[in-house]
Design a protein around this motif. Structure first.
Motif, short mmCIF file in Angstrom:
data_model
loop_
_atom_site.label_atom_id
_atom_site.label_comp_id
_atom_site.label_asym_id
_atom_site.label_seq_id
_atom_site.Cartn_x
_atom_site.Cartn_y
_atom_site.Cartn_z
N LYS A 57 17.38 69.28 26.56
CA LYS A 57 16.50 68.43 25.76
C LYS A 57 15.53 69.28 24.93
N GLN A 58 14.96 70.30 25.55
CA GLN A 58 14.01 71.16 24.84
C GLN A 58 14.68 71.99 23.76
N SER A 59 15.98 72.22 23.89
CA SER A 59 16.68 73.07 22.92
C SER A 59 17.08 72.32 21.65
N ILE A 60 16.91 71.02 21.61
CA ILE A 60 17.28 70.23 20.42
C ILE A 60 16.19 70.42 19.37
N LYS A 61 16.59 70.99 18.24
CA LYS A 61 15.64 71.32 17.18
C LYS A 61 16.21 70.96 15.82
N THR A 62 15.31 70.62 14.89
CA THR A 62 15.68 70.31 13.52
C THR A 62 15.19 71.41 12.60
N ALA A 73 21.57 71.61 19.16
CA ALA A 73 21.24 71.69 20.58
C ALA A 73 21.55 73.14 20.95
N GLY A 74 20.53 73.91 21.23
CA GLY A 74 20.67 75.35 21.32
C GLY A 74 21.24 75.92 22.60
N LYS A 75 21.44 75.12 23.61
CA LYS A 75 22.01 75.65 24.86
C LYS A 75 23.51 75.81 24.71
N ASN A 76 24.04 76.87 25.31
CA ASN A 76 25.48 77.14 25.16
C ASN A 76 26.36 76.08 25.81
N TYR A 77 25.82 75.31 26.72
CA TYR A 77 26.60 74.27 27.39
C TYR A 77 26.49 72.91 26.70
N ALA A 78 25.73 72.82 25.63
CA ALA A 78 25.54 71.53 24.94
C ALA A 78 26.85 70.88 24.52
N PRO A 79 27.82 71.61 23.96
CA PRO A 79 29.08 70.95 23.56
C PRO A 79 29.85 70.36 24.74
N LYS A 105 37.84 70.35 20.25
CA LYS A 105 38.92 70.72 21.18
C LYS A 105 38.73 72.13 21.74
N GLN A 106 37.95 72.95 21.06
CA GLN A 106 37.70 74.29 21.57
C GLN A 106 36.92 74.26 22.88
N PHE A 107 36.31 73.14 23.20
CA PHE A 107 35.53 73.03 24.43
C PHE A 107 36.34 72.42 25.57
N LYS A 108 37.60 72.16 25.32
CA LYS A 108 38.44 71.57 26.34
C LYS A 108 38.72 72.54 27.49
N GLY A 109 38.66 73.81 27.21
CA GLY A 109 38.87 74.83 28.24
C GLY A 109 40.26 75.42 28.15
N ARG A 110 40.45 76.52 28.88
CA ARG A 110 41.73 77.24 28.85
C ARG A 110 42.60 76.92 30.05
N GLY A 111 42.15 76.05 30.91
CA GLY A 111 42.95 75.69 32.08
C GLY A 111 42.82 76.65 33.24
N LEU A 117 34.81 67.26 33.17
CA LEU A 117 33.50 66.62 33.08
C LEU A 117 33.54 65.54 32.01
N PRO A 118 33.01 64.36 32.31
CA PRO A 118 33.01 63.30 31.30
C PRO A 118 32.06 63.62 30.15
N ALA A 119 32.39 63.14 28.99
CA ALA A 119 31.52 63.29 27.83
C ALA A 119 30.27 62.46 28.04
N ARG A 120 29.13 63.04 27.67
CA ARG A 120 27.86 62.31 27.68
C ARG A 120 27.20 62.55 26.32
N PRO A 121 27.77 61.94 25.28
CA PRO A 121 27.32 62.22 23.91
C PRO A 121 25.87 61.82 23.67
N PHE A 122 25.17 62.68 22.96
CA PHE A 122 23.78 62.41 22.61
C PHE A 122 23.51 62.76 21.14
N LEU A 123 24.09 63.84 20.64
CA LEU A 123 23.79 64.29 19.29
C LEU A 123 24.59 63.54 18.22
N PHE A 124 25.90 63.45 18.40
CA PHE A 124 26.74 62.84 17.38
C PHE A 124 26.50 61.33 17.23
N PRO A 125 26.30 60.57 18.32
CA PRO A 125 25.98 59.16 18.12
C PRO A 125 24.63 58.98 17.42
#
Length: 146
Positions: A57-62, A73-79, A105-111, A117-125
């Protein structure tokens, strides 16, 4: 065939006045609207983001300059929070904004690990909502000018 077109001088003056108004709007007012939209996306995203420690939350900046604004969203785990991972990746909001699937799709992982983990969208909506609000404000202003 000859065509003889006459333009009413009153209509021409009105057209010139409207063009001048649109040019004036394209300057500082448009920049202000874009900045206003960026900060609105930030506020809305901060209200929607899941909170554990508060770091995300603190990493979200305009950032706004002239006729450009971006929200990050500046945290590396945000996507991973935004889109989910593995089989639970959800690209709905992103697609609605016209962003290519390849971005998320780059965040889907390499297997390597089976993490879904379920999506919990906050920025795009938030962006979708505020872009619509921006369009409404600009449309209203242009109607006032013309």
């Amino acid at each position: 065939m000859n065509v003889n077109a006459q333009i009413n001088q009153k209509d021409l003056r009105l057209l010139k006045k409207k063009i001048k108004s649109l040019k004036e709007y394209s300057g500082q007012e448009l920049s202000n609207e874009i900045g206003k939209t960026g900060f609105a996306i930030e506020r809305r995203s901060k209200r929607k983001v899941p909170v554990d420690t508060g770091g995300l939350k603190q990493s979200i900046k305009t950032f706004h300059s002239g006729k450009k604004a971006f929200v990050e969203a500046g945290k590396n785990y945000a996507p991973y929070v935004e889109f989910g991972t593995g089989s639970k990746v959800d690209l709905t909001d992103m697609k609605a904004l016209g962003i290519p699937d390849s971005y998320a799709k780059q965040f889907k992982g390499r297997g390597i690990k089976n993490i879904n983990l379920p999506a919990r969208p906050f920025l795009f909506p938030s962006a979708r909502t505020e872009f619509l609000n921006l369009l409404k404000r600009i449309t209203k202003k242009l109607k006032e000018l013309t």
